[in-house]
Design a protein around this motif. Structure first.
Motif, mmCIF file in Angstrom:
data_model
loop_
_atom_site.group_PDB
_atom_site.id
_atom_site.type_symbol
_atom_site.label_atom_id
_atom_site.label_comp_id
_atom_site.label_asym_id
_atom_site.label_seq_id
_atom_site.Cartn_x
_atom_site.Cartn_y
_atom_site.Cartn_z
ATOM 1 N N ASN A 123 -17.434 -92.827 28.318
ATOM 2 C CA ASN A 123 -17.856 -91.449 28.557
ATOM 3 C C ASN A 123 -18.814 -91.375 29.737
ATOM 4 O OD1 ASN A 123 -16.338 -90.408 26.479
ATOM 5 N ND2 ASN A 123 -18.005 -90.435 24.980
ATOM 6 N N LEU A 124 -19.696 -92.340 29.837
ATOM 7 C CA LEU A 124 -20.624 -92.382 30.958
ATOM 8 C C LEU A 124 -19.860 -92.577 32.270
ATOM 9 C CD1 LEU A 124 -23.556 -92.442 31.967
ATOM 10 C CD2 LEU A 124 -23.523 -94.909 31.612
ATOM 11 N N MET A 125 -18.869 -93.436 32.260
ATOM 12 C CA MET A 125 -18.061 -93.685 33.446
ATOM 13 C C MET A 125 -17.288 -92.429 33.849
ATOM 14 S SD MET A 125 -17.259 -95.802 35.795
ATOM 15 C CE MET A 125 -17.655 -97.428 35.211
ATOM 16 N N ILE A 126 -16.711 -91.730 32.868
ATOM 17 C CA ILE A 126 -15.971 -90.498 33.155
ATOM 18 C C ILE A 126 -16.919 -89.443 33.713
ATOM 19 C CG2 ILE A 126 -14.715 -88.576 32.082
ATOM 20 C CD1 ILE A 126 -13.445 -90.670 30.202
ATOM 21 N N SER A 127 -18.094 -89.328 33.137
ATOM 22 C CA SER A 127 -19.082 -88.361 33.620
ATOM 23 C C SER A 127 -19.526 -88.685 35.039
ATOM 24 C CB SER A 127 -20.299 -88.332 32.700
ATOM 25 O OG SER A 127 -19.944 -87.893 31.420
ATOM 26 N N ALA A 128 -19.735 -89.971 35.300
ATOM 27 C CA ALA A 128 -20.143 -90.378 36.647
ATOM 28 C C ALA A 128 -19.047 -90.086 37.661
ATOM 29 C CB ALA A 128 -20.495 -91.866 36.659
ATOM 30 N N MET A 129 -17.806 -90.344 37.288
ATOM 31 C CA MET A 129 -16.703 -90.076 38.199
ATOM 32 C C MET A 129 -16.549 -88.570 38.426
ATOM 33 S SD MET A 129 -14.043 -93.057 36.943
ATOM 34 C CE MET A 129 -12.621 -92.174 37.467
ATOM 35 N N PHE B 104 -16.955 -86.669 41.962
ATOM 36 C CA PHE B 104 -15.906 -85.790 42.466
ATOM 37 C C PHE B 104 -16.463 -84.409 42.800
ATOM 38 C CE2 PHE B 104 -12.601 -82.598 41.713
ATOM 39 C CZ PHE B 104 -11.679 -82.990 42.663
ATOM 40 N N LEU B 105 -17.255 -83.854 41.895
ATOM 41 C CA LEU B 105 -17.842 -82.534 42.142
ATOM 42 C C LEU B 105 -18.809 -82.578 43.326
ATOM 43 C CD1 LEU B 105 -18.479 -81.264 38.514
ATOM 44 C CD2 LEU B 105 -16.778 -80.444 40.143
ATOM 45 N N GLY B 106 -19.556 -83.650 43.431
ATOM 46 C CA GLY B 106 -20.469 -83.789 44.570
ATOM 47 C C GLY B 106 -19.712 -83.875 45.881
ATOM 48 N N ALA B 107 -18.622 -84.618 45.903
ATOM 49 C CA ALA B 107 -17.811 -84.736 47.113
ATOM 50 C C ALA B 107 -17.175 -83.396 47.470
ATOM 51 C CB ALA B 107 -16.735 -85.805 46.922
#
Length: 96
Positions: free
Chosen positions: A10-16, A20-23
């Motif tokens: 879940n942490l990995m999905i949130s980070a990704m 993505f949103l930041g990019a």
């Protein structure tokens, strides 16, 4: 152990998702800055064009009477265009 693995995924999905949103946000901001820069350059070019002298420096300045005559001609031309626009707008509203 399973719970730790789930929280890590879940942490990995949130980070990704955050990356993505930041990019996407960064790309949107860069595009808007590029558009602003292009609009500014267009305005500067139009101002430069508008500030160029209409008569070449070799021509003598217009006499007072000639200048008044030109102003009257321009005023008449503006009035004619206004009349044409008004007739177009009234014709367009009567068609409806």
């Amino acid at each position: 152990m399973q719970q730790r693995s789930d929280s890590q995924s879940n942490l990995m999905i949130s980070a990704m998702a955050g990356a993505f949103l930041g990019a996407a946000g960064l790309a949107w901001w860069l595009l808007s800055q590029a558009e602003r820069r292009q609009e500014l350059q267009r305005r500067v070019r139009s101002l430069r064009f508008a500030s160029e002298p209409l008569a070449s420096p070799s021509q003598a300045p217009l006499a007072e009477g000639e200048l008044q005559n030109r102003v009257q001609q321009l005023n008449h031309a503006i009035e004619e265009v206004r009349r044409q626009l008004e007739s177009l707008s009234t014709a367009g509203s009567s068609d409806r």
